[in-house]
Write an enzyme that holds these catalytic residues in place. Structure first.
Site: not given
Length: 366
Positions: A54-56
């Site tokens: 769930r990271c950029g």
């Protein structure tokens, strides 16, 4: 008591790492909970990465899978270690993470159990990796690098002073022989990693990238046949209209080396047990060809486990010091030739790190 406990933990960590001097000494649990020895990856080029779902930077999974598909048959393995330490961006169990990665990116490369990469509970593998390649900074000329630097510096003005992993999708490139070649921050371009992977996968290119000047040698002479191999590779270098303007003298007489060092009052050759002396026409010319000869020999030496350093200063000293004339006489150099450079050669007793190369000096004209 707390301080004593932390000190003891630090000592245990150091002792553990000292016992594990190779990446192949480590084990890690895979996504099924099985212990996997990294020794099974000997001979492979590895890209080791801490990831989050769930990271950029999570879309990098797609780029990593493309890289894997491109080079897996040539010997690349990507080892994925999910980590929830950065923004809590890898929640869920390893099974849920695996399902997410399969559904969204169809990743085929090995995925391991969730770990920590910093702090007291950091996985020993990542503690070792950080010790091999520390944090060298974000590229602040890149917009994403500038944003990462600004964000982390607000939290800790000195964040860049330690080797800790700074964020998700930090990567380590490991050569076929287990050396940590390079560390990449999450903002580094996959296209640049692609080039480095190609350099490591190809044996000739990886030898070029791994060669370093060696200035510490073991007390062990180089076998004659290995010197023959090195010189044979050298004289097969190209030269203008195949003139082969060089002559080569290989010194295997350790007493001669000891005597000239004594006459000089210092160790001229960094303790190397053997020397390769390259000569060019005294009237000039042949220097470029001799340089190609030397590069071939240095790369050949590296390929068979030897170290070299190219010496110019000792040559100037030998040519100007009458006390050392006996050394030049022993080389039996024809009157119409001059000593150009000397390669010290032997079994290395050090593994120097690469010094930075300035890629801005290269310009592609399209």
């Amino acid at each position: 008591m707390k301080r004593m406990f932390l000190s003891l933990m630090a000592i245990v960590c150091v002792l553990t790492l000292s016992a594990q001097s190779s990446i192949y000494d480590f084990k890690a649990k895979d996504d099924a909970g099985n212990d996997v020895s990294l020794a099974q990856y000997k001979g492979k080029v590895l890209l080791i990465v801490n990831t989050a779902t769930r990271c950029g930077f999570t879309p990098q999974y797609k780029e990593l899978e493309a890289l894997y598909e491109k080079y897996r048959n040539e010997g690349l393995e990507i080892l994925d270690f999910p980590c929830n330490q950065f923004g809590q961006q890898a929640p869920g169990t390893i099974q849920e993470i695996r399902q997410f990665c399969s559904a969204n990116f169809d990743i085929q490369f090995p995925q391991f159990d969730k770990i920590e990469v910093n702090g007291d509970n950091a996985h020993p593998l990542f503690t070792w990796l950080k010790a091999q390649k520390g944090f060298a900074g974000f590229d602040v000329n890149d917009q994403r690098g500038k944003l990462m630097d600004g964000m982390l510096r607000k939290r800790d003005a000195n964040y860049d002073k330690n080797a800790d992993i700074k964020w998700n999708f930090t990567k380590f490139l490991v050569s076929r022989d287990g050396r940590v070649v390079k560390r990449y921050e999450p903002t580094d371009k996959i296209a640049d990693i692609d080039i480095d992977v190609q350099l490591e996968l190809n044996p000739t290119l990886s030898t070029i990238m791994a060669r370093r000047s060696v200035r510490k040698y073991l007390d062990k002479v180089v076998e004659h046949d290995k010197l023959e191999v090195v010189v044979r590779a050298g004289i097969n270098a190209p030269s203008g209209v195949n003139r082969q303007p060089w002559i080569v003298r290989v010194v295997e007489d350790q007493q001669l080396i000891a005597d000239v060092n004594k006459a000089a009052g210092r160790n001229l050759f960094y303790g190397a047990p053997n020397l390769i002396c390259v000569c060019t026409p005294a009237a000039g010319g042949g220097e470029l060809d001799a340089g190609l000869l030397g590069e071939n020999m240095m790369l050949a030496a590296k390929a068979i486990g030897l170290g070299t350093v190219c010496l110019g200063g000792p040559v100037r000293f030998l040519l100007s010091n009458d006390k050392c004339k006996f050394f030049l006489d022993r080389l039996d150099i024809p009157a119409d030739y001059k000593l150009n450079y000397i390669l010290a050669i032997g079994y290395p007793n050090e593994a120097p790190n690469a010094k930075p190369r300035d890629a801005t000096k290269v310009k592609f004209i399209k």
